[in-house]
Design a protein around this motif. Structure first.
Motif, mmCIF file in Angstrom:
data_model
loop_
_atom_site.group_PDB
_atom_site.id
_atom_site.type_symbol
_atom_site.label_atom_id
_atom_site.label_comp_id
_atom_site.label_asym_id
_atom_site.label_seq_id
_atom_site.Cartn_x
_atom_site.Cartn_y
_atom_site.Cartn_z
ATOM 1 N N ASP A 41 0.826 -1.163 0.062
ATOM 2 C CA ASP A 41 0.038 -0.033 -0.110
ATOM 3 C C ASP A 41 0.766 1.196 0.077
ATOM 4 O OD1 ASP A 41 -2.258 -1.771 0.029
ATOM 5 O OD2 ASP A 41 -2.580 -1.257 2.110
ATOM 6 N N ASP A 42 1.994 1.356 0.701
ATOM 7 C CA ASP A 42 2.870 2.374 0.914
ATOM 8 C C ASP A 42 3.459 2.495 -0.611
ATOM 9 O OD1 ASP A 42 2.174 2.931 3.447
ATOM 10 O OD2 ASP A 42 4.050 1.715 4.365
ATOM 11 N N ALA A 43 3.722 1.329 -1.015
ATOM 12 C CA ALA A 43 4.452 1.554 -2.373
ATOM 13 C C ALA A 43 3.588 1.819 -3.398
ATOM 14 C CB ALA A 43 5.213 0.168 -2.858
ATOM 15 N N ALA A 44 2.325 1.644 -3.430
ATOM 16 C CA ALA A 44 1.322 2.136 -4.332
ATOM 17 C C ALA A 44 0.959 3.792 -4.169
ATOM 18 C CB ALA A 44 0.141 1.289 -4.199
ATOM 19 N N ALA A 45 1.100 3.994 -2.921
ATOM 20 C CA ALA A 45 0.923 5.502 -2.497
ATOM 21 C C ALA A 45 1.972 6.366 -2.977
ATOM 22 C CB ALA A 45 0.586 5.636 -0.999
#
Length: 85
Positions: free
Chosen positions: A46-50
């Motif tokens: 999720d952090d990488a996608a954000a």
């Protein structure tokens, strides 16, 4: 601490008991550890996608329409830039 009841087929249950024994932990700790790891991976994804979404937003902004500031090839002076209109 919360309790959770799960159902496993016999083969998965046996394999889990063996894995827990090899690691020297209870079945409960084994399952908690596996779930914690999965949740951590999801959070990292999720952090990488954000981060990718923020980078794409900046790239779209940079690729957007260009502002013509120069007049006849000359940049405005600070007085011209700051003049109230």
């Amino acid at each position: 601490m919360k309790n959770l009841t799960i159902s496993l087929d016999d083969e998965t249950h046996q394999a889990s008991r063996v894995l827990a024994a090899k690691r020297g932990v209870s079945m409960s700790r084994l399952v908690a550890s596996l779930l914690r790891r999965e949740a951590s991976v999801d959070a990292q994804q999720d952090d990488a996608a954000a981060a990718r979404a923020r980078i794409e937003a900046v790239e779209r902004f940079i690729a957007g329409p260009k502002f013509e500031i120069a007049v006849d090839g000359k940049m405005p002076t600070s007085e011209e830039r700051n003049a109230r209109r």
